[in-house]
Each structure stands twice: as C-alpha cells, then as structure tokens.
Enzyme design. Structure first.
Site, short mmCIF file in Angstrom:
data_model
loop_
_atom_site.label_atom_id
_atom_site.label_comp_id
_atom_site.label_asym_id
_atom_site.label_seq_id
_atom_site.Cartn_x
_atom_site.Cartn_y
_atom_site.Cartn_z
N ASP A 19 0.83 -1.20 0.00
CA ASP A 19 0.00 0.00 0.00
C ASP A 19 0.87 1.26 0.00
O ASP A 19 1.92 1.29 0.63
CB ASP A 19 -0.91 0.00 1.23
CG ASP A 19 -2.06 0.96 1.10
OD1 ASP A 19 -2.34 1.44 -0.01
OD2 ASP A 19 -2.71 1.24 2.13
N HIS A 36 2.85 3.56 -9.02
CA HIS A 36 2.68 2.12 -9.27
C HIS A 36 3.94 1.53 -9.92
O HIS A 36 4.33 0.41 -9.61
CB HIS A 36 1.46 1.88 -10.15
CG HIS A 36 0.17 2.18 -9.46
ND1 HIS A 36 -0.19 1.62 -8.26
CD2 HIS A 36 -0.87 3.00 -9.82
CE1 HIS A 36 -1.39 2.07 -7.89
NE2 HIS A 36 -1.82 2.90 -8.82
N LEU A 130 11.16 -20.53 -3.94
CA LEU A 130 10.22 -19.59 -3.34
C LEU A 130 8.88 -19.75 -4.03
O LEU A 130 8.80 -19.76 -5.27
CB LEU A 130 10.71 -18.14 -3.50
CG LEU A 130 9.74 -17.04 -3.02
CD1 LEU A 130 9.55 -17.11 -1.51
CD2 LEU A 130 10.23 -15.65 -3.44
#
Length: 253
Positions: A19, A36, A130
């Site tokens: 965020d 962004h 991962l």
C-alpha cells in the site's frame, strides 16, 4: 541496523499488502501511475529479501476485487503495467527458482493477461525455492464464498454429507490450501487493517504495520518486521506455559 533473525525464527510464509503507491506519487506531485511503477521495483526488493533469508512462500496483494471500481484510466494503466511485468520478469524469476501462481477471479482480466498468467504458472511450476503467489482480482470474502460453492456442489451431487463439513474441509477449498498459513502479515502505507485479504488464512498470523509507503520499501524495513516477529510468542490459543512446555505452579497458600 538490526541483525537478521535466527533461521528458526524466520517466517515460512510472508503475506504483504503493498500500500502507498498513489500517495508516494502525490507527495512528489507526480501521476499515480508513477507510484505504481515505483512500487513494481519494490516487489523485486521483497522477492530478493525472501530468497536471501530463506522465506519459503510470499503472497502479495496486487489488485483487489474492489480495485475494479477505481477510475477506468487508472485500471487500464494498471493492467498494462501488470502485463508488462509478466512479460519482463518471469524468465528471471524462473531462473532463480521461483514458482509463480495467481489467485483471484481470473476471468475478469483480458484474455492477453490470462494467457500470460497461465504461461507464467506453467513455466515455473517445477520450481521450489520460493512460492510466489500474486493475489489479483482477489478478495477474502470471495475466496471463502468460492470454497463454500465448491462444497455445495459436492453435496448436491451426493458426493459429500453436509454434516461432514468442518473447518478442515472448508480450509482445503480456499486459496493457498497447499501452503502453510502465513506466519507474518506486513502492510505498508500506514493503514491498520487487512482490507479483505486472506481472511480465512490470516486467523493466527502475526500482523505488522508500517508507515513506510510501498515504493520506499527496503531490506532494513523488512528486517525490522522479521525482528519483531522473532520477538513474539505465538500461542495459537494455548497458554504461554503450554507453548514453553511448562506448567504454572499451584498456589497452595
């Protein structure tokens, strides 16, 4: 600078709400999309950190079900950014042993994006260093509802007795059922809420919030989160004595 936590205290599964991109850009008097794009770079920092510290699974909240309600031009620009990241990053993540998958209402995306999602999942399916999950067009309530619909179809078909439905059966139908539940949840940007993210899966997750905006994320911030996580006693409904393997003394006075 805090030292890295001992290996036994590193979370197996880290969940993150990324965020603050828009506010980061606004503070610099730049368009929100600049934020962004900066946030996309922070994703790489987070992935690098997980690979370096031995975190096994990373789940990132990239685009919520509610985000479709944002201005049309912002949603369109986000979709272009998302598609570009898929085309640009997947080969390198595959080389590094990262498995990529997506959770959410995939049918809401354009065909080109859905195709790239599927291709990324197929290309990296055999990797295990991962487990990277991207929650896109995702909502925790939707996740629970789709799990309930799946069970309801089995009941309607006679494959399942409704009296047999319990937490274990429902939990097996929500997203990420094959992964350990998140140990640590991080939210950047200063808001202190989970915002419809992994509502079922976060039941006993340790929560950590920071004022740091997502594009400002660095390894030092992540180390602070892990140091705080390592200092906590996770009781899962038990007493501290039970967790420690001891019993409190009786007070006979």
């Amino acid at each position: 600078m805090p030292s890295d936590p001992a290996p036994a205290l590193v979370p197996r599964h880290l969940a993150v709400i990324m965020d603050g991109n828009g506010r980061w850009a606004q503070r610099r008097r730049r368009p929100r999309m600049i934020g962004h794009r900066a946030g996309a770079r922070a994703v790489n920092i987070c992935i690098d950190f997980c690979l370096e510290t031995g975190i096994e699974a990373l789940t990132l909240f990239a685009f919520s079900s509610e985000n479709w309600g944002r201005p049309e031009d912002e949603v369109g620009a986000l979709m272009k950014l998302f598609l570009g990241a898929l085309e640009r990053e997947v080969d390198e993540l595959h080389r590094r042993g990262v498995r990529i998958r997506f959770i959410g209402e995939r049918e809401r995306f354009a065909e080109a994006i859905r195709a790239r999602m599927g291709a990324a999942e197929s290309q990296t399916a055999g990797n295990s260093r991962l487990q990277l999950t991207i929650a896109a067009s995702y909502g925790g309530r939707w996740d629970i509802a789709q799990a309930a619909r799946s069970l309801a179809r089995d009941v309607a078909a006679g494959r399942l007795d409704p009296e047999a439905i319990d937490e274990t059966l429902l939990g097996a139908r929500v997203a990420l059922a094959d992964l350990p539940a998140p140990d640590l949840f991080i939210r950047t940007g200063g808001d202190v809420r989970v915002s419809n993210f992994l509502l079922w899966q976060l039941a006993y997750t340790e929560l950590w919030f920071t004022e740091t905006l997502w594009p400002e994320l660095d390894a030092a911030t992540l180390r602070r989160a892990l140091a705080d996580f390592a200092s906590r006693e996770r009781r899962f409904g038990l007493t501290g004595e039970q967790v420690a393997g001891t019993q409190p003394r009786e007070n006979n006075e």
